[in-house]
Design an enzyme around this catalytic site. Sequence first.
Site, short mmCIF file in Angstrom:
data_model
loop_
_atom_site.label_atom_id
_atom_site.label_comp_id
_atom_site.label_asym_id
_atom_site.label_seq_id
_atom_site.Cartn_x
_atom_site.Cartn_y
_atom_site.Cartn_z
N HIS A 44 0.65 -1.42 0.15
CA HIS A 44 0.01 -0.05 0.00
C HIS A 44 1.30 1.58 0.10
O HIS A 44 2.04 0.74 0.22
CB HIS A 44 -0.62 -0.23 1.41
CG HIS A 44 -0.09 -0.17 2.45
ND1 HIS A 44 0.44 -1.23 3.08
CD2 HIS A 44 0.41 1.44 3.34
CE1 HIS A 44 0.91 -0.88 3.92
NE2 HIS A 44 1.25 1.11 4.35
N HIS A 126 5.91 6.21 -0.79
CA HIS A 126 6.55 5.46 -1.03
C HIS A 126 6.01 4.29 -0.58
O HIS A 126 4.89 4.47 -0.31
CB HIS A 126 7.98 5.48 -0.48
CG HIS A 126 8.15 4.95 1.01
ND1 HIS A 126 6.87 5.67 2.04
CD2 HIS A 126 7.60 3.94 2.24
CE1 HIS A 126 6.97 5.18 3.36
NE2 HIS A 126 6.90 4.17 3.43
P1 ATP Z 1 5.24 -3.16 12.69
O1 ATP Z 1 5.38 -1.74 13.96
O2 ATP Z 1 4.04 -4.36 13.97
O3 ATP Z 1 6.10 -3.87 12.19
P2 ATP Z 1 3.35 -2.17 10.30
O4 ATP Z 1 4.75 -0.79 10.21
O5 ATP Z 1 4.04 -2.56 9.40
O6 ATP Z 1 4.40 -3.97 11.30
P3 ATP Z 1 2.04 -0.38 10.88
O7 ATP Z 1 3.37 0.48 12.26
O8 ATP Z 1 0.90 -0.50 11.99
O9 ATP Z 1 2.41 -1.54 10.53
O10 ATP Z 1 1.83 1.18 10.71
C1 ATP Z 1 0.92 0.96 9.16
C2 ATP Z 1 1.76 1.44 7.51
O11 ATP Z 1 1.33 3.13 8.37
C3 ATP Z 1 2.98 1.12 7.60
O12 ATP Z 1 3.15 2.12 6.11
C4 ATP Z 1 4.04 2.29 7.79
O13 ATP Z 1 4.61 2.44 7.38
C5 ATP Z 1 3.02 3.65 8.02
N1 ATP Z 1 3.61 4.42 9.30
C6 ATP Z 1 3.78 3.62 11.04
N2 ATP Z 1 4.72 4.67 11.45
C7 ATP Z 1 4.22 5.43 11.31
C8 ATP Z 1 4.40 6.83 11.97
N3 ATP Z 1 5.54 7.00 12.59
N4 ATP Z 1 4.70 7.50 10.52
C9 ATP Z 1 4.32 7.51 9.25
N5 ATP Z 1 3.86 6.53 9.01
C10 ATP Z 1 4.19 5.55 9.85
#
Ligand code: ATP
Length: 176
Positions: A44, A126
């Site tokens: 995504h 990205h």
């Molecule tokens: P995990 O954190 O458990 O490794 P994940 O990163 O795939 O899993 P999430 O942390 O829920 O899942 O993130 C969901 C989406 O939001 C991902 O595309 C992630 O890169 C983005 N994301 C997460 N934290 C932030 C943030 N603080 N700012 C911007 N984007 C974020």
Amino acid sequence: LPEPTQQRLFFALWPDASVRQALQAAGRQAGAGSGRPVHPDDLHMTLVFLGQVATERLPDVQTVADGIVMRPFDLAIDRFGWWKRSRILWCAPSRVPEALPGLFDQLQAGLADCGFAPERRPYRPHVTLARKVTQVVPGTLDRPIAWPVDSFALIASRTGGEPPRYRVLKKWPADS
Ligand code: ATP
Ligand code: MG
């Protein structure tokens, strides 16, 4: 089962099956296999990350999304790269259509009006292809991906467990 009292949420562009397949192929070319590739169903482009949101705040979040003005636009995903700090392999468009930061700005502003903490970092559109990648030399995709964007979506994320981790809660179609 008890109702969850909060959910981890984010807004994203959610690819259809063919774009998803093309992103997967992009990951193969870029070297996603040297790290932990994102599950194909999880690929995504994040718009705004909300983090944990109490269930009673969901209507507010949806009202913000209802108010977004969006026209369909085309994304050309044509390059890939790697971030040293997060060890993320990603792909992105070299030319970012104005509509994309436009969506980010609108969502951000609407959410801020509802009391959500704004993202401080600049928006860097990205698609994460793989995590825990040691190093990749940035490059150009052999097959640039034409991604016709005609909606955005609210996604719920669960941490831990097996992928896929993300679930579409709702989609908002563009005003054509
Ligand atoms: P995990 O954190 O458990 O490794 P994940 O990163 O795939 O899993 P999430 O942390 O829920 O899942 O993130 C969901 C989406 O939001 C991902 O595309 C992630 O890169 C983005 N994301 C997460 N934290 C932030 C943030 N603080 N700012 C911007 N984007 C974020
Ligand atoms: Mg994360």
